[in-house]
Design a protein around this motif. Structure first.
Motif, short mmCIF file in Angstrom:
data_model
loop_
_atom_site.label_atom_id
_atom_site.label_comp_id
_atom_site.label_asym_id
_atom_site.label_seq_id
_atom_site.Cartn_x
_atom_site.Cartn_y
_atom_site.Cartn_z
N LEU A 1 0.84 -1.19 0.00
CA LEU A 1 0.00 0.00 0.00
C LEU A 1 0.88 1.24 0.00
CD1 LEU A 1 -2.77 1.28 0.24
CD2 LEU A 1 -2.58 1.08 2.72
N THR B 1 -4.41 7.12 -4.89
CA THR B 1 -5.40 6.08 -5.11
C THR B 1 -4.99 5.11 -6.20
OG1 THR B 1 -7.13 7.64 -4.44
CG2 THR B 1 -7.85 5.68 -5.64
N TYR C 1 -4.41 11.65 -1.85
CA TYR C 1 -4.36 10.20 -1.85
C TYR C 1 -3.68 9.69 -3.11
CZ TYR C 1 -7.94 10.31 1.83
OH TYR C 1 -8.62 10.53 2.99
N TYR D 1 -2.79 2.57 -4.76
CA TYR D 1 -3.60 1.74 -3.86
C TYR D 1 -4.36 0.68 -4.65
CZ TYR D 1 -7.29 0.60 -0.46
OH TYR D 1 -8.16 -0.04 0.38
N ILE E 1 1.00 5.34 0.01
CA ILE E 1 0.20 6.50 0.38
C ILE E 1 1.04 7.76 0.22
CG2 ILE E 1 -1.12 7.57 2.23
CD1 ILE E 1 -1.46 4.75 3.38
#
Length: 214
Positions: free
Chosen positions: A10, A74, A72, A77, A12
């Motif tokens: 992940l 994203t 973010y 992610y 970020i």
């Protein structure tokens, strides 16, 4: 079966703003690891992997149409989630191969895989044909996911066909053995009955005449 080792992390952009956590030490959550540890039945383990994979697809679908937010990352992610999906599918393939080699009965699980798997593949294809703002970030992992799942379904189709034949033959052998055992028992009872009759006749023939006339 082809094996891929894809470790999804992940990523970020901001340390102060986080996306929902889906990864704990690898591509499975602690709860999922516990689930696998407690699930050793061949078919139930297949069920578990399918549930884990579907959860990744649901999370991807949840986030991929969100408005772009510079706070973010994203795209990374979603790429990580797709990588987790691939890793879960790889582990599923390894499980199927291992159980197949052990001749473990996993027919029920394979049937569910061949029922749910094409639906998941359709979801992946839908993601490919309906781009979102983050598509470029996970295009490669999406392609890997489709190829991996297709390979898994091909292997599962062959495994199920082989197992249906194998366990079908075992069932026929079991029935034949049961019939043979039943016949052996019948013959043993018949012999025992004949022996009792013979002993009775022999005993009667040895009785003295004076006693026999009383």
């Amino acid at each position: 079966m082809i094996r891929r080792q894809i470790a999804a992390f992940l990523l970020i952009a901001s340390a102060s703003i986080t996306l929902p956590a889906v990864q704990k030490g690898g591509y499975l959550t602690d709860a999922e690891v516990d689930k696998l540890r407690d699930t050793q039945d061949p078919s139930e383990r297949i069920d578990a992997y399918l549930d884990f994979a579907q959860a990744r697809l649901a999370r991807i679908e949840e986030f991929r149409h969100d408005p772009v937010d510079p706070n973010y990352d994203t795209g990374s992610y979603l790429d990580g989630l797709m990588g987790q999906y691939v890793s879960i599918t790889d582990e599923l393939k390894d499980w199927i191969q291992t159980q197949y080699d052990r001749q473990a009965d996993m027919r029920r699980g394979l049937r569910r895989l061949l029922d749910d798997g094409p639906k998941q593949l359709e979801e992946l294809k839908q993601m490919q044909t309906t781009p979102d703002p983050y598509s470029t970030d996970y295009t490669r992992s999406l392609q890997d996911a489709m190829a991996d799942l297709s390979d898994t379904l091909d292997g599962a189709t062959k495994a199920l066909a082989d197992q249906q034949k194998y366990f079908g033959e075992l069932k026929r052998e079991d029935k034949a053995e049961a019939r043979a055992a039943k016949e052996r028992l019948k013959e043993e009872k018949k012999r025992a009955k004949e022996e009792r009759k013979l002993r009775k006749r022999e005993h009667k023939s040895r009785v003295p005449a004076d006693i026999d006339n009383q």
